[in-house]
Design an enzyme around this catalytic site. Structure first.
Site, PDB file in Angstrom:
ATOM      1  N   ASP A 346      24.754  20.540  54.946  1.00 47.74           N
ATOM      2  CA  ASP A 346      25.737  19.970  55.861  1.00 47.74           C
ATOM      3  C   ASP A 346      26.661  21.113  56.319  1.00 47.74           C
ATOM      4  OD1 ASP A 346      27.144  18.290  57.483  1.00 47.74           O
ATOM      5  OD2 ASP A 346      27.526  16.772  55.963  1.00 47.74           O
TER       6      ASP A 346
HETATM    7  C1  BGC Z   1      28.553  15.931  59.156  1.00 41.61           C
HETATM    8  C2  BGC Z   1      27.087  15.703  59.396  1.00 41.61           C
HETATM    9  C3  BGC Z   1      26.694  16.254  60.735  1.00 41.61           C
HETATM   10  C4  BGC Z   1      27.045  17.721  60.796  1.00 41.61           C
HETATM   11  C5  BGC Z   1      26.651  18.378  62.102  1.00 41.61           C
HETATM   12  C6  BGC Z   1      28.963  17.351  59.421  1.00 41.61           C
HETATM   13  O1  BGC Z   1      30.336  17.466  59.420  1.00 41.61           O
HETATM   14  O2  BGC Z   1      28.853  15.585  57.820  1.00 41.61           O
HETATM   15  O3  BGC Z   1      26.806  14.343  59.303  1.00 41.61           O
HETATM   16  O4  BGC Z   1      25.337  16.055  60.975  1.00 41.61           O
HETATM   17  O5  BGC Z   1      28.444  17.835  60.634  1.00 41.61           O
HETATM   18  O6  BGC Z   1      27.430  17.980  63.144  1.00 41.61           O
END
Ligand code: BGC
Length: 834
Positions: A346
């Site tokens: 993430d």
């Molecule tokens: C979120 C994810 C997301 C990623 C990319 C993160 O802050 O937890 O769910 O896919 O950002 O945008």
């Protein structure tokens, strides 16, 4: 904006409606801080690699020999920098105005698409130069065909090995044509619909060059305070798994390389939804049995359906951050489930290992993440800055890097981006007219009618009489098109969205009624300046529609709330309008269950509409006027008070169940010493699986096809059905309507306590008035087994009850036994199946 290893990171994109992002266990022990010798690293790395080859691959396409040959051929030619490049991802700034379409160095005047910031070093980086140098594997949130093609051109035409980029984006519930937020969609209990919708969004986004979605989010969420409840399917593992499969089939189809298919990223692995106290990014701590029985099934279902990628979560699980967790990423994901796609961290999760306190520096964080099984580093930029030295010094073996690169290349080859690197077809830049009907249907199916009391006439308030009447439309969500999108939609245009006011205006124009609108208050306002107008408007009407609830931004990432009531002064407005004595329909827009206790006692009709998407207004109007009967059922329990959270129907029993006691009254005498609250009932105000219709359904003849099953039969074939539970359902009302028939099971007498009931089947059926249908649920090992003390799925000689009905409160049941076999071969009391 500055980002480094110790400061939180703020991400921004101008185009996508993204959120800001601040930024087994034995093996982890071997990777502990400050270990001088390299031997433990090597051992852990070998174990992780070995386990990967243990079971059959989850995605056959990724295991194709033709792909493997091409992967090996490329790998042989790659330098270390090019290999690491495949594991590197940049977030597009989204600033189209200053797009710089050459690979010239970024300047202060022309930062835009070219200059992205390395969160580790704080330096501006020319991502286009990296693409041209073959040192960039993927981009995050690059929106628009022109933009993706510009990057892709550099990677494909200029880089030495011509390896294309993968463009990933958070397309959560639609790209340009938006359907309900995932929690709302789960209320439809309609996996087929979810597959159609997710395929539709993949078709739209691929025209802009996006071939990778950071979706589905399948985190189980039992705590309504957690803002990201809105992104998933709620509290139940069976429903969650059904939805997870449906999304994967829709996104990926049966062939990742087909036009209109995208690679899915199942997130957030694992157990992110169990954040303590519902506070975003908080720690999770649970038994392995709970992990396996409640939290893992949806991820596993997605992996078994062929998900090409998995995103490792922010949270720590039992003390080990998920993005450096070999137990999750190596033992379970790759070892037990045979996952053969790649894992992306993430956003800045690798850097956050430092904040978690399991790494003192970037090098250690990188080593822990990559050796645990995180292949791609999303936005920490530790892999590009740290891996070269770690490999040179032998702290990370070249074998580990090679394996991560292989996994990325396999997905790239399977998606066909080598053959078709550029956006194809006419680019979809606005909501598609031909998709509106589908997203409207989805919204209609997502609404949950929570209450529909009879008025003086003896008829329930809903559906509204089609005859002309004076309607007052009041509330902050009545005419706010942008808010219909919820926390995190793809790239919608606000002008495409139909607000409730717009749709009701169209309708009264046709029916000859009269609509008057007053906003009354804002979503989070404290001023009561608009109250008098709202009350006036209500007084002059025959019926009042109140559109209230949360703003989209109050749920989603970083949207945890400690209060679950109507925000701002909406409750006061609700009470003031109710005091007019007019019949009121309360429409609740929210990304989570809210506390609606007062409303349930004073407002005759309440409908939860979540955030319905592009066709919000039309869908709500269709249901209000009865063109469509509501059929949604709650995917999460609605509490009476926030203090009940986490609240879920499939709880464990206690030694002091408050059976036969009126829990709405304070306890007297011995009644106190039961598992209860002294001030409110234990139960949900509106429980899981609950939802009313404009018709009525009766259930009878709940039966099981066998009352006794020998345990030995279970051994023969774990996939074979063991028995059927059936019920006859009749539409006893006056109109055609759809019911979600649900089957729950309880297992009593096992060596491990089991939930008081668990969903094990559901089916949507549509019946004409007076029509009956027998509904069948097949129950086998998968539905009847539980995880035992060895964390293995098992069945024992025990007693089962099956209920069939229209909610988790279903009351008609049938029972059966699993009995010990008499044959010598099966003599042990419990047959444990690995
Ligand atoms: C979120 C994810 C997301 C990623 C990319 C993160 O802050 O937890 O769910 O896919 O950002 O945008």
């Amino acid at each position: 904006m500055r980002c480094d290893a110790t400061a939180p990171v703020m991400r921004h994109t101008a185009v996508l409606w993204t959120n800001a992002c601040f930024r087994s266990i034995l093996a982890a022990a071997a990777l502990c801080l400050g270990t001088a010798s390299l031997a433990p690293y090597a051992a852990a790395q070998t174990a992780a690699l070995a386990v990967n080859q243990a079971v059959s691959p989850s995605n056959a396409q990724l295991a194709s020999p033709a792909i493997e040959a091409r992967v090996e051929q490329l790998l042989r030619q790659m330098t270390l920098e090019e290999k690491i490049g495949q594991l590197v991802q940049y977030n597009d700034t989204g600033d189209v105005s200053s797009i710089q379409t050459s690979s010239a160095p970024a300047t202060a005047e022309k930062p835009g698409a070219m200059a992205v910031q390395n969160p580790t070093t704080g330096n501006r980086v020319n991502a286009m130069q990296l693409a041209a140098a073959g040192q960039l594997g993927s981009m995050l949130n690059t929106i628009g065909a022109e933009r993706t093609n510009t990057y892709q051109h550099l990677a494909v035409e200029k880089s030495r090995l011509h390896i294309p980029l993968l463009f990933g984006a958070d397309v959560i519930h639609g790209f340009r044509t938006i359907y309900p937020v995932p929690l709302g969609l789960a209320a439809s209990f309609d996996p087929k619909l979810v597959t159609e919708l997710s395929h539709m969004s993949a078709e739209e986004a691929t025209t802009a060059g996006i071939r990778w979605f950071y979706s589905p989010m399948v985190d189980i969420s039992r705590d309504a305070r957690w803002g990201r409840s809105v992104e998933g399917a709620g509290e139940d593992p069976y429903l969650g798994a059904a939805m997870a499969r449906a999304y994967i089939h829709g996104y990926q189809g049966d062939d990742l390389s087909k036009p209109g298919s995208v690679a899915a990223s199942v997130k957030h692995f694992a157990a992110y939804g169990a954040a303590e106290a519902g506070r975003e990014y908080n720690t999770t701590d649970m038994s392995e049995i709970t992990l396996r029985q409640i939290y893992l099934p949806p991820y596993q279902a997605a992996v078994e359906a062929g998900a090409a990628t998995v995103m490792s979560a922010f949270n720590s699980l039992n003390g080990v951050p998920a993005s450096a967790n070999p137990f999750l990423l190596s033992k379970i994901l790759r070892g037990e489930w045979g996952f053969n796609g790649f894992v992306v961290s993430d956003y800045t999760a690798v850097m956050e290992l430092i904040h978690h306190g399991i790494a003192l520096d970037a090098a250690t964080a990188t080593r822990k993440a990559v050796t645990a099984g995180v292949d791609v580093d999303m936005m920490s930029h530790f892999y590009d800055t740290q891996l070269p030295e770690l490999v040179r010094t032998g702290q990370v073996s070249m074998e580990v890097v090679d394996e991560a690169v292989r996994r990325v290349l396999r997905v790239k080859l399977a998606t066909g981006v080598f053959e078709h690197p550029y956006a194809e077809g006419a680019e979809v830049t606005a909501a598609v007219a031909g998709h509106r009907l589908l997203v409207r249907k989805a919204a209609e199916e997502s609404f949950v009618l929570l209450q529909n009391n009879k008025l003086g006439s003896g008829e329930p308030l809903l559906p509204l009489s089609p005859a002309s009447q004076r309607i007052a439309l009041i509330g902050p969500l009545a005419d706010d098109a942008a808010e219909m999108m919820g926390a995190w939609s793809g790239a919608p245009n606000v002008r495409d969205i139909i607000s409730l006011k717009q749709a009701l205006t169209e309708r009264v124009r046709q029916t000859g009624g009269a609509l008057r609108y007053a906003q009354g208050t804002g979503i989070a306002d404290s001023s009561q300046a608009g109250f008098p107008e709202a009350i006036q408007t209500a007084r002059a009407a025959d019926v009042v529609i109140l559109a209230m609830g949360e703003s989209g931004r109050m749920s989603g990432e970083a949207g945890s709330r400690a209060n679950l009531d109507l925000p701002g002064n909406q409750q006061q407005l609700l009470e003031a309008v109710a005091a007019t004595g007019k019949p009121i329909v309360l429409l609740v827009f929210s990304g989570r269950p809210l506390v609606l206790d007062w409303a349930a006692q004073h407002i005759p009709a309440i409908m939860e509409v979540w955030f319905p998407g592009t066709e919000a207004g039309h869908a709500i109007a269709n249901v209000l006027f009865g063109d469509v009967s509501p059929s949604g059922k709650l995917p999460m329990s609605f509490p009476r008070a926030v203090g009940q959270e986490p609240l879920y129907y499939n709880q464990f029993p206690t030694g002091r169940p408050p059976v036969g006691i009126d829990l709405s009254k304070p306890p007297t005498g011995e009644e106190r010493f039961l598992s209860r609250y002294i001030d409110i009932p234990n139960s949900a105000l509106f429980p899981f699986g609950y939802g009313l219709s404009y018709s009525n359904f009766s259930y009878r003849d709940v039966k099981v096809s066998k009352t006794s099953i020998p345990l030995s039969q279970v051994l023969v074939n774990r996939k074979a059905p063991l028995l059927e539970a059936t019920a006859t359902v009749t539409n006893t009302g006056k109109r055609m309507a759809t019911e979600v028939v649900q089957c729950y099971v309880r297992n009593l007498g096992a060596s491990i306590e089991q939930p008081v009931r668990s969903l094990k089947g559901f089916e949507r059926i549509t019946l004409a008035p007076g029509e009956s249908r027998q509904v069948h649920f097949s129950l086998g090992f998968k539905e009847l087994s539980f995880f035992n003390l060895d964390n293995s799925p098992s069945m024992e000689a025990t007693h089962y009850t099956a209920w069939i009905g229209g909610s988790s409160l279903a009351s008609q049941d049938a029972s059966f036994e699993v009995t010990n076999s008499t044959s010598a071969a099966d003599s042990p009391l419990a047959v444990i199946l690995q």
